[in-house]
Design a protein around this motif. Sequence first.
Motif, PDB file in Angstrom:
ATOM      1  N   ALA A 182       0.826  -1.208   0.000  1.00 33.70           N
ATOM      2  CA  ALA A 182       0.000   0.000   0.000  1.00 33.70           C
ATOM      3  C   ALA A 182       0.862   1.260   0.000  1.00 33.70           C
ATOM      4  O   ALA A 182       0.467   2.292  -0.554  1.00 33.70           O
ATOM      5  N   THR A 183       2.036   1.190   0.615  1.00 38.53           N
ATOM      6  CA  THR A 183       2.951   2.335   0.626  1.00 38.53           C
ATOM      7  C   THR A 183       3.344   2.711  -0.799  1.00 38.53           C
ATOM      8  O   THR A 183       3.318   3.889  -1.178  1.00 38.53           O
ATOM      9  N   PHE A 184       3.687   1.715  -1.596  1.00 37.48           N
ATOM     10  CA  PHE A 184       4.071   1.992  -2.987  1.00 37.48           C
ATOM     11  C   PHE A 184       2.870   2.420  -3.819  1.00 37.48           C
ATOM     12  O   PHE A 184       3.014   3.239  -4.739  1.00 37.48           O
ATOM     13  N   ASP A 185       1.686   1.908  -3.508  1.00 34.99           N
ATOM     14  CA  ASP A 185       0.481   2.387  -4.189  1.00 34.99           C
ATOM     15  C   ASP A 185       0.279   3.879  -3.912  1.00 34.99           C
ATOM     16  O   ASP A 185      -0.090   4.644  -4.814  1.00 34.99           O
ATOM     17  N   TYR A 186       0.528   4.271  -2.678  1.00 34.65           N
ATOM     18  CA  TYR A 186       0.382   5.686  -2.328  1.00 34.65           C
ATOM     19  C   TYR A 186       1.401   6.539  -3.079  1.00 34.65           C
ATOM     20  O   TYR A 186       1.053   7.578  -3.662  1.00 34.65           O
ATOM     21  N   TYR A 187       2.662   6.119  -3.094  1.00 33.40           N
ATOM     22  CA  TYR A 187       3.682   6.868  -3.824  1.00 33.40           C
ATOM     23  C   TYR A 187       3.268   7.056  -5.287  1.00 33.40           C
ATOM     24  O   TYR A 187       3.351   8.163  -5.843  1.00 33.40           O
ATOM     25  N   GLN A 188       2.840   5.952  -5.899  1.00 37.93           N
ATOM     26  CA  GLN A 188       2.477   6.009  -7.317  1.00 37.93           C
ATOM     27  C   GLN A 188       1.267   6.910  -7.529  1.00 37.93           C
ATOM     28  O   GLN A 188       1.199   7.644  -8.530  1.00 37.93           O
ATOM     29  N   GLY A 189       0.325   6.887  -6.596  1.00 39.00           N
ATOM     30  CA  GLY A 189      -0.837   7.754  -6.709  1.00 39.00           C
ATOM     31  C   GLY A 189      -0.465   9.226  -6.685  1.00 39.00           C
ATOM     32  O   GLY A 189      -1.014  10.033  -7.446  1.00 39.00           O
ATOM     33  N   VAL A 190       0.483   9.590  -5.835  1.00 36.48           N
ATOM     34  CA  VAL A 190       0.942  10.979  -5.772  1.00 36.48           C
ATOM     35  C   VAL A 190       1.644  11.359  -7.073  1.00 36.48           C
ATOM     36  O   VAL A 190       1.417  12.442  -7.636  1.00 36.48           O
ATOM     37  N   ALA A 191       2.499  10.479  -7.569  1.00 38.93           N
ATOM     38  CA  ALA A 191       3.221  10.762  -8.816  1.00 38.93           C
ATOM     39  C   ALA A 191       2.256  10.980  -9.973  1.00 38.93           C
ATOM     40  O   ALA A 191       2.431  11.900 -10.784  1.00 38.93           O
ATOM     41  N   ARG A 192       1.232  10.166 -10.060  1.00 38.85           N
ATOM     42  CA  ARG A 192       0.267  10.308 -11.149  1.00 38.85           C
ATOM     43  C   ARG A 192      -0.615  11.539 -10.963  1.00 38.85           C
ATOM     44  O   ARG A 192      -0.963  12.212 -11.936  1.00 38.85           O
ATOM     45  N   LEU A 193      -0.989  11.827  -9.741  1.00 35.34           N
ATOM     46  CA  LEU A 193      -1.816  12.993  -9.469  1.00 35.34           C
ATOM     47  C   LEU A 193      -1.130  14.266  -9.956  1.00 35.34           C
ATOM     48  O   LEU A 193      -1.766  15.155 -10.542  1.00 35.34           O
TER      49      LEU A 193
END
Length: 347
Positions: A182-193
């Motif tokens: 989930a930590t990496f999902d969060y990182y990726q979500g911020v990058a895409r946002l």
Amino acid sequence: MNYEDAFAYAVARVRVLENRMIDSARFNRMLEAADLEEFAKILAETEYAQSGRPDPRRYEEMIDEGLGRAYDTVGGFSPVPYLTGVFRAQHDFHNLKVHLKASQLPQAAPRGFSPVGWLGRDEIRVVSDLRAGAEIEDADFPVERDRAILQDALRQAGEQAIAAYRAAGQDPQYIDMVVDRATFDYYQGVARLYKAAFLEELIAALADLTNIRIYMRLRAIGKPSGFFLSAAVPHGSIDTGAMAEFFGEPVDRFASALSRSAYAKVVSEGVDEWQKTGSLRRLEALADAAIAERVRETRYLADGYEPVLGYLMARENEASTLRRICVGKVNDLPPDTIRERLCEGYA
């Protein structure tokens, strides 16, 4: 507002702060210090002395305070704090693990709470009760929205981790694995946002190197490929399914498969050292060095969010290096022994 205009002031501030970091010469002086008294004097020359003369025996508190100040300082002038400080969230996800394990294993006192994250202890405690999905608006850089996104990511991770923990017969390893993913999902979500291409590339490298470490650790202790697939983190460039297929093969085959990748040196030298000594220390050091080298590239950029993100990542690396030196000095280890445990290029 474009990133170049938005970050012009922030980059200028970061350039000044970079000059106050601990350089390799000072790290070497710390390593060669004759005793803790001399080591403390050298520490007193650094940013970690802002709360008074540092005590090497209380290194965790000292390092956490220094790292927290760095995030707070940059967060005060960064136009997008949750982008430039995206990796600060690793401390929040770590704290979620601490809280979940304490709630499920009441006989074990909670330990290891980090004060460096975005959220305080009370917020972590109640995060699983938050309602899902703060509404995402199109306003420019709304910090309130970004905090809500982090809270919701933590809430979902907590729910999924507890479900996995119970499904696995109350094995706490599954809390760690679900929260790490989930930590990496969060990182990726911020990058895409924020359409942050450099951050996406960095996340992919972090995920790949994390999965290489996980692969080798699990091979070393004889875990099956299915366990690896549960433990591997997402958003890397290396197919984890393909990695799992090498569990039944000699480890040299795995190294050979990655011989043309960006991680060839990490894997080849790391595997070679493991076969000779049974230690993964070389692989760990090379993986850290590979990320540190990517971060150093941001120092040559004149604008954008990347130098600000890079500075905070460099502060995380600095804190990790200092922690290892402090542990070694407090335990009276020889300088060469401590040096072996450091990321290449630091001392």
